[in-house]
Scaffold this motif. Structure first.
Motif, PDB file in Angstrom:
ATOM      1  N   ARG A 142     116.104  90.391  13.530  1.00  0.00           N
ATOM      2  CA  ARG A 142     114.830  91.094  13.813  1.00  0.00           C
ATOM      3  C   ARG A 142     115.891  92.181  11.912  1.00  0.00           C
ATOM      4  O   ARG A 142     116.421  93.178  12.597  1.00  0.00           O
ATOM      5  N   ILE A 143     114.165  92.564  10.982  1.00  0.00           N
ATOM      6  CA  ILE A 143     115.286  93.795   9.873  1.00  0.00           C
ATOM      7  C   ILE A 143     113.857  94.750   9.843  1.00  0.00           C
ATOM      8  O   ILE A 143     113.009  94.591  10.232  1.00  0.00           O
ATOM      9  N   GLY A 155     120.962  79.724 -14.486  1.00  0.00           N
ATOM     10  CA  GLY A 155     120.004  79.973 -13.096  1.00  0.00           C
ATOM     11  C   GLY A 155     120.343  81.310 -12.706  1.00  0.00           C
ATOM     12  O   GLY A 155     121.266  81.968 -13.131  1.00  0.00           O
ATOM     13  N   THR A 156     119.560  81.331 -11.678  1.00  0.00           N
ATOM     14  CA  THR A 156     119.430  83.054 -11.237  1.00  0.00           C
ATOM     15  C   THR A 156     119.830  83.251  -9.603  1.00  0.00           C
ATOM     16  O   THR A 156     119.228  82.414  -9.072  1.00  0.00           O
ATOM     17  N   SER A 157     120.600  84.297  -9.309  1.00  0.00           N
ATOM     18  CA  SER A 157     120.538  83.752  -7.444  1.00  0.00           C
ATOM     19  C   SER A 157     120.324  85.360  -7.466  1.00  0.00           C
ATOM     20  O   SER A 157     120.600  86.863  -8.269  1.00  0.00           O
ATOM     21  N   ILE A 158     119.206  85.823  -6.447  1.00  0.00           N
ATOM     22  CA  ILE A 158     118.730  87.083  -5.957  1.00  0.00           C
ATOM     23  C   ILE A 158     119.914  87.470  -4.677  1.00  0.00           C
ATOM     24  O   ILE A 158     119.094  86.537  -3.889  1.00  0.00           O
ATOM     25  N   LYS A 159     120.363  88.541  -4.171  1.00  0.00           N
ATOM     26  CA  LYS A 159     120.664  88.610  -3.161  1.00  0.00           C
ATOM     27  C   LYS A 159     119.681  90.193  -2.253  1.00  0.00           C
ATOM     28  O   LYS A 159     120.075  91.136  -3.872  1.00  0.00           O
ATOM     29  N   ILE A 160     119.898  90.061  -1.070  1.00  0.00           N
ATOM     30  CA  ILE A 160     119.071  91.309  -0.888  1.00  0.00           C
ATOM     31  C   ILE A 160     119.322  91.550   0.229  1.00  0.00           C
ATOM     32  O   ILE A 160     120.010  91.152   1.202  1.00  0.00           O
ATOM     33  N   PHE A 161     120.082  93.166   0.642  1.00  0.00           N
ATOM     34  CA  PHE A 161     120.406  93.045   2.158  1.00  0.00           C
ATOM     35  C   PHE A 161     119.425  94.645   2.439  1.00  0.00           C
ATOM     36  O   PHE A 161     119.015  95.224   1.951  1.00  0.00           O
ATOM     37  N   PHE A 162     118.533  93.696   3.385  1.00  0.00           N
ATOM     38  CA  PHE A 162     118.067  94.887   4.633  1.00  0.00           C
ATOM     39  C   PHE A 162     118.435  95.120   5.515  1.00  0.00           C
ATOM     40  O   PHE A 162     119.685  94.255   6.330  1.00  0.00           O
ATOM     41  N   PRO A 163     118.084  96.772   5.725  1.00  0.00           N
ATOM     42  CA  PRO A 163     118.597  96.998   7.670  1.00  0.00           C
ATOM     43  C   PRO A 163     118.113  96.827   8.284  1.00  0.00           C
ATOM     44  O   PRO A 163     117.134  95.716   8.505  1.00  0.00           O
ATOM     45  N   ASN A 164     118.952  96.246   9.375  1.00  0.00           N
ATOM     46  CA  ASN A 164     118.877  95.692  10.767  1.00  0.00           C
ATOM     47  C   ASN A 164     118.037  96.539  11.713  1.00  0.00           C
ATOM     48  O   ASN A 164     118.173  97.900  11.212  1.00  0.00           O
ATOM     49  N   VAL A 165     117.036  96.418  12.601  1.00  0.00           N
ATOM     50  CA  VAL A 165     116.648  97.318  13.179  1.00  0.00           C
ATOM     51  C   VAL A 165     117.771  97.833  14.585  1.00  0.00           C
ATOM     52  O   VAL A 165     118.569  96.682  14.750  1.00  0.00           O
ATOM     53  N   ARG A 182     123.290  87.759   9.236  1.00  0.00           N
ATOM     54  CA  ARG A 182     123.400  89.669  10.012  1.00  0.00           C
ATOM     55  C   ARG A 182     125.036  89.571   9.542  1.00  0.00           C
ATOM     56  O   ARG A 182     125.259  88.157  10.026  1.00  0.00           O
ATOM     57  N   VAL A 183     124.761  90.062   7.986  1.00  0.00           N
ATOM     58  CA  VAL A 183     126.470  90.213   7.837  1.00  0.00           C
ATOM     59  C   VAL A 183     127.733  91.575   8.088  1.00  0.00           C
ATOM     60  O   VAL A 183     128.632  92.077   8.236  1.00  0.00           O
ATOM     61  N   ASN A 184     126.508  92.588   9.060  1.00  0.00           N
ATOM     62  CA  ASN A 184     126.825  93.900  10.102  1.00  0.00           C
ATOM     63  C   ASN A 184     126.021  94.581  11.140  1.00  0.00           C
ATOM     64  O   ASN A 184     125.375  93.798  10.663  1.00  0.00           O
ATOM     65  N   ASP A 185     126.506  95.163  11.477  1.00  0.00           N
ATOM     66  CA  ASP A 185     125.389  95.973  12.321  1.00  0.00           C
ATOM     67  C   ASP A 185     124.639  96.331  11.612  1.00  0.00           C
ATOM     68  O   ASP A 185     123.422  96.690  12.204  1.00  0.00           O
ATOM     69  N   GLU A 186     124.853  96.603  10.432  1.00  0.00           N
ATOM     70  CA  GLU A 186     123.981  97.881   9.764  1.00  0.00           C
ATOM     71  C   GLU A 186     122.909  96.771   8.437  1.00  0.00           C
ATOM     72  O   GLU A 186     121.104  97.360   8.543  1.00  0.00           O
ATOM     73  N   TYR A 187     123.082  95.623   7.888  1.00  0.00           N
ATOM     74  CA  TYR A 187     122.256  95.061   7.142  1.00  0.00           C
ATOM     75  C   TYR A 187     122.861  93.437   7.279  1.00  0.00           C
ATOM     76  O   TYR A 187     123.457  92.770   8.034  1.00  0.00           O
ATOM     77  N   TYR A 188     121.190  93.099   6.823  1.00  0.00           N
ATOM     78  CA  TYR A 188     121.022  91.541   6.766  1.00  0.00           C
ATOM     79  C   TYR A 188     121.375  90.901   5.379  1.00  0.00           C
ATOM     80  O   TYR A 188     120.334  91.303   4.400  1.00  0.00           O
ATOM     81  N   GLU A 189     121.681  89.781   5.106  1.00  0.00           N
ATOM     82  CA  GLU A 189     122.017  89.349   3.811  1.00  0.00           C
ATOM     83  C   GLU A 189     120.777  88.207   3.338  1.00  0.00           C
ATOM     84  O   GLU A 189     120.948  87.106   4.399  1.00  0.00           O
ATOM     85  N   LEU A 190     120.364  88.224   2.239  1.00  0.00           N
ATOM     86  CA  LEU A 190     119.316  87.222   2.247  1.00  0.00           C
ATOM     87  C   LEU A 190     119.454  87.025   0.569  1.00  0.00           C
ATOM     88  O   LEU A 190     119.972  87.870  -0.232  1.00  0.00           O
ATOM     89  N   ILE A 191     119.711  85.479   0.602  1.00  0.00           N
ATOM     90  CA  ILE A 191     120.066  84.977  -1.121  1.00  0.00           C
ATOM     91  C   ILE A 191     119.205  83.871  -1.331  1.00  0.00           C
ATOM     92  O   ILE A 191     119.539  82.708  -0.772  1.00  0.00           O
TER      93      ILE A 191
END
Length: 357
Positions: free
Chosen positions: A244-245, A347-357, A279-288
């Protein structure tokens, strides 16, 4: 009072002369050509208010002429009607989705052809009156993105009305699907414009307590995308963990749709899109989101912004170039992090870090 101009393109001399005489009598200025190349030669110095064109012609056929006109800035908003003896549903669907305004079937009735011409020219006059005030980015792209789906809707409805007694259920269903596809494309364009205006004028509050379950939202978005990319499900490979982000479901759906759509659009059909999320840590979720398509140069990446499109003519893009800009903007305003790495051909890589709930 200036006469409205019509260009008539057909390889049948008798038919050309008959229609020209008919339209001249109706007070139109008419020029004729026997094939697409002759028409292009005329269009270098004479711009009509309507083009009526046969499909099957020597030297250059109607489809080729329409493709060239569609990509020519000074010509692509001119209403274009196919004059044809063919009643092939598949051909009509393709032409309508490509932006053709309608069809006149041989043999035609005089009243029918006059009514269609008057309607298309009146609509073109209205477009000419407003297009100088309502557009974003390059005017020709805005006009194209509004006119193409609108023409697909209106022309499909015209054909359903005119041929309702001769069409079978399967053909009618195909027209309904064409209307739905065009309507969704037009709606997406208008919603993106509204979103852009709202963000630009700070009308959206990104500091709320909204949250989303990313795997569920991703699955729902993927389903919607494959309503457009029929039978292309195998092109996406994914491994997205549940989490949950801190972003609304509406905004997350928009971001996923735009970025995945871009990845598919800028990649060959034989290339897959790889999507991973964890989920990479308590703070962020990583989407690539990674594709193996045409990629962007370093100079192009520096120019990413509202309405920015790269080599649109060669890449057959659709849209106004808002998707990537809006996605990046929403992510950053939602306290996320957006990065993009790209190389030409690779090609292209898009990396997004969303804050975790």
């Amino acid at each position: 009072m200036n006469k409205n101009k019509i260009l008539l393109v057909d390889d049948e001399l008798n038919l050309r002369e008959t229609i020209k005489e008919l339209l001249t009598y109706q007070n139109y200025e008419v020029k004729t050509a026997s094939n697409g190349q002759e028409a292009l030669n005329l269009l270098e110095y004479w711009i009509p208010d309507l083009i009526i064109c046969d499909i099957m012609m020597p030297v250059m056929d109607g489809n080729t002429l329409h493709e060239i006109i569609k990509e020519t800035e000074s010509l692509n908003s001119i209403p274009f009607i196919f004059l044809t003896a063919k009643k092939e549903t598949d051909l009509m669907m393709k032409c309508l989705l490509d932006g053709v305004d309608g069809f006149i079937s041989k043999p035609f009735k005089i009243k029918e052809i006059i009514t269609i011409i008057q309607t298309k020219i009146e609509r073109f006059e209205k477009i000419k009156n407003v297009q100088n005030n309502l557009y974003i980015g390059k005017k020709k792209y805005f006009v194209h993105e509004i006119n193409t789906p609108l023409n697909g809707i209106l022309a499909s409805i015209d054909l359903l009305i005119e041929d309702q007694e001769t069409l079978d259920k399967k053909e009618i269903l195909e027209f309904y699907k064409s209307i739905k596809t065009s309507g969704e494309r037009l709606n997406r364009t208008m919603q993106n414009l509204i979103l852009y205006e709202n963000i630009k004028n700070n009308r959206i509050d990104f500091n709320d307590i909204s949250s989303s379950e990313i795997l569920k939202t991703f699955i729902d978005t993927k389903t919607n995308i494959f309503q457009i990319y029929k039978n292309k499900e195998k092109r996406i490979r994914f491994e997205v963990e549940e989490a949950r982000i801190k972003i609304s479901n509406k905004n997350l759906s928009f971001i996923l749709f735009e970025l995945i759509d871009n990845a598919l659009k800028f990649s060959p059909d034989n290339k897959v899109i790889i999507i991973s999320g964890k989920r990479v840590n308590d703070e962020y979720y990583e989407l690539i989101i990674r594709d193996f398509g045409i990629g962007f140069s370093e100079q192009e990446l520096k120019k990413i912004g509202v309405t920015q499109q790269f080599n649109r003519e060669a890449r057959e893009q659709q849209g106004l170039g808002l998707g990537l800009f809006l996605s990046k903007n929403i992510i950053e305003k939602s306290n996320g992090v957006f990065t993009i790495i790209s190389n030409k051909i690779e090609g292209t890589s898009i990396k997004i870090f969303f804050p975790n709930v």
